[in-house]
Design a protein around this motif. Structure first.
Motif, mmCIF file in Angstrom:
data_model
loop_
_atom_site.group_PDB
_atom_site.id
_atom_site.type_symbol
_atom_site.label_atom_id
_atom_site.label_comp_id
_atom_site.label_asym_id
_atom_site.label_seq_id
_atom_site.Cartn_x
_atom_site.Cartn_y
_atom_site.Cartn_z
ATOM 1 N N VAL A 155 0.833 -1.196 0.000
ATOM 2 C CA VAL A 155 0.000 0.000 0.000
ATOM 3 C C VAL A 155 0.870 1.249 0.000
ATOM 4 O O VAL A 155 0.611 2.219 -0.726
ATOM 5 N N MET A 156 1.920 1.254 0.822
ATOM 6 C CA MET A 156 2.822 2.398 0.896
ATOM 7 C C MET A 156 3.474 2.688 -0.450
ATOM 8 O O MET A 156 3.651 3.845 -0.842
ATOM 9 N N LEU A 157 3.824 1.632 -1.173
ATOM 10 C CA LEU A 157 4.501 1.784 -2.452
ATOM 11 C C LEU A 157 3.526 1.986 -3.606
ATOM 12 O O LEU A 157 3.937 2.231 -4.741
ATOM 13 N N GLY A 158 2.237 1.850 -3.304
ATOM 14 C CA GLY A 158 1.235 1.995 -4.347
ATOM 15 C C GLY A 158 1.061 0.755 -5.204
ATOM 16 O O GLY A 158 0.293 0.747 -6.163
ATOM 17 N N LEU A 159 1.751 -0.336 -4.840
ATOM 18 C CA LEU A 159 1.696 -1.557 -5.642
ATOM 19 C C LEU A 159 0.400 -2.330 -5.442
ATOM 20 O O LEU A 159 0.084 -3.248 -6.217
ATOM 21 N N HIS A 160 -0.370 -1.983 -4.413
ATOM 22 C CA HIS A 160 -1.638 -2.680 -4.172
ATOM 23 C C HIS A 160 -2.629 -2.442 -5.298
ATOM 24 O O HIS A 160 -3.571 -3.215 -5.483
ATOM 25 N N TRP A 161 -2.399 -1.359 -6.090
ATOM 26 C CA TRP A 161 -3.312 -1.086 -7.193
ATOM 27 C C TRP A 161 -3.270 -2.189 -8.248
ATOM 28 O O TRP A 161 -4.212 -2.310 -9.047
ATOM 29 N N ALA A 162 -2.217 -2.975 -8.273
ATOM 30 C CA ALA A 162 -2.152 -4.085 -9.221
ATOM 31 C C ALA A 162 -3.143 -5.186 -8.859
ATOM 32 O O ALA A 162 -3.560 -5.973 -9.722
ATOM 33 N N PHE A 163 -3.542 -5.249 -7.581
ATOM 34 C CA PHE A 163 -4.435 -6.309 -7.101
ATOM 35 C C PHE A 163 -5.881 -5.843 -6.930
ATOM 36 O O PHE A 163 -6.804 -6.653 -7.067
ATOM 37 N N ILE A 164 -6.077 -4.570 -6.596
ATOM 38 C CA ILE A 164 -7.413 -4.066 -6.279
ATOM 39 C C ILE A 164 -8.433 -4.368 -7.379
ATOM 40 O O ILE A 164 -9.534 -4.869 -7.087
ATOM 41 N N PRO A 165 -8.143 -4.092 -8.661
ATOM 42 C CA PRO A 165 -9.143 -4.399 -9.702
ATOM 43 C C PRO A 165 -9.499 -5.881 -9.757
ATOM 44 O O PRO A 165 -10.644 -6.230 -10.055
ATOM 45 N N LEU A 166 -8.524 -6.761 -9.486
ATOM 46 C CA LEU A 166 -8.801 -8.202 -9.478
ATOM 47 C C LEU A 166 -9.745 -8.563 -8.339
ATOM 48 O O LEU A 166 -10.678 -9.368 -8.515
ATOM 49 N N PHE A 167 -9.528 -7.961 -7.173
ATOM 50 C CA PHE A 167 -10.413 -8.213 -6.036
ATOM 51 C C PHE A 167 -11.822 -7.714 -6.337
ATOM 52 O O PHE A 167 -12.811 -8.391 -6.022
ATOM 53 N N ILE A 168 -11.905 -6.535 -6.943
ATOM 54 C CA ILE A 168 -13.214 -5.967 -7.272
ATOM 55 C C ILE A 168 -13.929 -6.838 -8.301
ATOM 56 O O ILE A 168 -15.138 -7.090 -8.190
ATOM 57 N N SER A 169 -13.196 -7.326 -9.288
ATOM 58 C CA SER A 169 -13.787 -8.187 -10.317
ATOM 59 C C SER A 169 -14.335 -9.467 -9.703
ATOM 60 O O SER A 169 -15.436 -9.906 -10.038
ATOM 61 N N GLU A 170 -13.562 -10.070 -8.800
ATOM 62 C CA GLU A 170 -14.011 -11.308 -8.151
ATOM 63 C C GLU A 170 -15.238 -11.047 -7.285
ATOM 64 O O GLU A 170 -16.185 -11.833 -7.270
ATOM 65 N N LEU A 171 -15.222 -9.931 -6.564
ATOM 66 C CA LEU A 171 -16.356 -9.579 -5.713
ATOM 67 C C LEU A 171 -17.614 -9.384 -6.560
ATOM 68 O O LEU A 171 -18.703 -9.855 -6.195
ATOM 69 N N ALA A 172 -17.472 -8.707 -7.695
ATOM 70 C CA ALA A 172 -18.620 -8.460 -8.560
ATOM 71 C C ALA A 172 -19.150 -9.748 -9.177
ATOM 72 O O ALA A 172 -20.357 -9.920 -9.345
ATOM 73 N N ALA A 173 -18.232 -10.680 -9.492
ATOM 74 C CA ALA A 173 -18.634 -11.921 -10.170
ATOM 75 C C ALA A 173 -19.236 -12.944 -9.212
ATOM 76 O O ALA A 173 -20.192 -13.642 -9.558
ATOM 77 N N THR A 174 -18.675 -13.035 -7.996
ATOM 78 C CA THR A 174 -19.095 -14.100 -7.073
ATOM 79 C C THR A 174 -19.820 -13.601 -5.826
ATOM 80 O O THR A 174 -20.389 -14.390 -5.091
ATOM 81 N N GLY A 175 -19.750 -12.293 -5.579
ATOM 82 C CA GLY A 175 -20.388 -11.749 -4.379
ATOM 83 C C GLY A 175 -19.471 -11.684 -3.181
ATOM 84 O O GLY A 175 -19.850 -11.168 -2.134
ATOM 85 N N HIS A 176 -18.267 -12.211 -3.332
ATOM 86 C CA HIS A 176 -17.300 -12.148 -2.230
ATOM 87 C C HIS A 176 -15.893 -12.353 -2.777
ATOM 88 O O HIS A 176 -15.710 -12.785 -3.915
ATOM 89 N N THR A 177 -14.905 -12.022 -1.977
ATOM 90 C CA THR A 177 -13.503 -12.269 -2.320
ATOM 91 C C THR A 177 -12.746 -12.612 -1.044
ATOM 92 O O THR A 177 -13.008 -12.033 0.016
ATOM 93 N N SER A 178 -11.845 -13.580 -1.135
ATOM 94 C CA SER A 178 -11.230 -14.157 0.073
ATOM 95 C C SER A 178 -9.955 -13.457 0.524
ATOM 96 O O SER A 178 -9.789 -13.159 1.707
ATOM 97 N N MET A 179 -9.048 -13.200 -0.406
ATOM 98 C CA MET A 179 -7.729 -12.715 -0.017
ATOM 99 C C MET A 179 -7.751 -11.416 0.794
ATOM 100 O O MET A 179 -7.006 -11.282 1.774
ATOM 101 N N PRO A 180 -8.587 -10.409 0.455
ATOM 102 C CA PRO A 180 -8.614 -9.189 1.273
ATOM 103 C C PRO A 180 -9.029 -9.430 2.719
ATOM 104 O O PRO A 180 -8.766 -8.592 3.580
#
Length: 457
Positions: A297-322
């Motif tokens: 998060v400090m380095l801003g590298l979390h942005w590489a994962f955030i869209p994937l988490f959002i996509s999974e949440l939208a597709a399945t209703g939940h996401t595990s890793m966060p």
């Protein structure tokens, strides 16, 4: 606090308004794109009492000022004289790497509506809690209206992303909204269930693009090149309507025929990989990412994962890793509060620790990380260790995130399943408490630097 005075000092230290190509902000950071970063006096800025830290990443010169960032931002804009926004195009004296460009693009697209996104997540969590406790029922009018508000940000995600991406890539945001809206038009969604659907006899592998992230972004990126091309070839007397027209009728079919199916396939593969890593051993995943997530998060590298988490949440209703990251916030808070308790002779550090520790529990960690933990170094390490160890209960109890809203104590709403509270919710609570306790204990008994111990009673 005189926000105008501080903004004046910051603006002068970054090289004056002439050196500012664009500026925006997130929850705690002023994000400058400077024409020449070498003109910025970093050491001078770090000495400012209001500034918690500086991050130079993705072509941005980020100054961390805490939760009053919007007031500072408005003061900077008033001094510049025109609202420069980083999404309107950027100038950089140094060529950025491909990775920096990707991270900068993703953060630039999502940052403008993160507040709304978080608000919808909080509302979604509150509604889930209301259903779980019997306060509301799904058929009630008040629930239907509020649920529509909570779900709208996901359902109409391509439209929101279309607008943000268009601004980022340098053309009309309303055109970007139309492109995103076309992808989720009702007849298009209906056509997704038809096997033989063609456009000029070209087969279209249409999917339901509501709640998706990447298809709209990539389509608008392609549209930005088409827009510039058509602007060059169209006569200036008809550019007003002809350029948007040609851009739309080429980019939308391109999205439905090629971009959407390809991007969805790639997104699915990446999500499968992430889930495979998580499912292989949630505990190992917790140890590896629970604490170090703070560094990403400090380095801003979390942005590489955030869209994937959002996509999974939208597709399945939940996401595990966060779900593994909830302990991190409280581990940081525990470490900060430990510094405050042990700093009995350093009144200024004690006061800073108490205020930023409480702020961290409420959901904003950066002031404490940059103002307390990083300068002392060892508490930063104990915070990371506590975050990883604290994530283990969440991993063992299958904690999942059902909404992206606030963090800290308000973030517990994110873990309430639509059908009621489950073991994963309790896992989030236990992980958070464990992270808080471990962060405090490890820092108090091992993490305080020697110089600080001499000041403590």
């Amino acid at each position: 606090m005189d926000h105008k005075q501080v903004a004046t000092e910051i603006l002068k230290a970054v090289g004056g308004k002439e050196n500012v190509n664009s500026v925006t902000h997130c929850m705690t950071r002023l994000r400058f794109v400077l024409n020449d970063e070498e003109l910025a006096s970093t050491e001078e800025i770090k000495k400012m009492k209001t500034v918690k830290g500086i991050v130079r990443q993705g072509g941005q010169y980020q100054i961390i000022v805490g939760t009053e960032v919007d007031q500072f931002y408005q003061a900077v804009i008033a001094l510049i004289g025109t609202q420069k926004n980083m999404n309107s195009g950027e100038i950089a004296t140094k060529k950025k790497s491909l990775w920096d460009n990707i991270i900068n693009t993703i953060s630039g697209i999502f940052t403008p509506f993160l507040g709304v996104f978080a608000a919808n997540g909080v509302l979604k969590g509150l509604l889930a809690a209301a259903i779980a406790t019997g306060i509301m029922k799904p058929e009630m009018g008040v629930y239907i209206v509020l649920n529509a508000i909570a779900d709208s940000v996901f359902y109409f995600m391509p439209i929101l992303l279309g607008a943000a991406a268009a601004e980022k890539f340098g053309f009309n945001k309303y055109l970007g909204m139309v492109i995103g809206g076309s992808m989720i038009y009702p007849s298009i969604i209906q056509a997704a269930s038809v096997e033989k659907f063609t456009f000029l006899h070209i087969p279209m592998g249409i999917a339901n693009y509501t709640s998706t992230v990447f298809p709209a972004i990539i389509t608008v990126y392609a549209a930005s090149f088409l827009y510039k091309l058509f602007k060059r070839v169209c006569h200036k007397n008809i550019q007003f309507f002809m350029v948007p027209l040609l851009t739309m009728i080429v980019s939308v079919p391109l999205a439905l025929i090629v971009i959407g199916p390809v991007v969805n396939t790639i997104s699915s593969i990446l999500s499968t990989i992430l889930n495979a890593i998580y499912n292989f051993s949630p505990v190992i995943c917790a140890l590896a990412l629970g604490g170090p997530w703070m560094i990403l998060v400090m380095l801003g590298l979390h942005w590489a994962f955030i869209p994937l988490f959002i996509s999974e949440l939208a597709a399945t209703g939940h996401t595990s890793m966060p779900g593994l990251f909830t302990a991190n916030q409280f581990a940081v808070a525990g470490a900060i509060l430990a510094v405050a308790v042990k700093s009995k002779q350093d009144k200024e550090l004690k006061s800073l620790g108490i205020s930023t520790g409480i702020t961290c529990i409420l959901g904003v960690s950066e002031p404490g990380i940059y103002g307390v933990l990083l300068p002392l170094k060892k508490p930063f390490i104990t915070g990371i260790i506590a975050g990883s160890l604290g994530a283990i209960p969440a991993a063992l109890m299958g904690t999942k995130v059902y909404a992206f809203g606030a963090t800290g104590i308000f973030g517990f709403l994110n873990f309430i399943a639509p059908n009621g509270i489950d073991m994963g919710f309790y896992g989030a609570i236990i992980s958070s408490l464990l992270g808080l306790i471990l962060g405090f204990v490890l820092t108090a008994f091992w993490g305080m630097p020697k110089e600080e111990k001499r000041k403590c009673l």
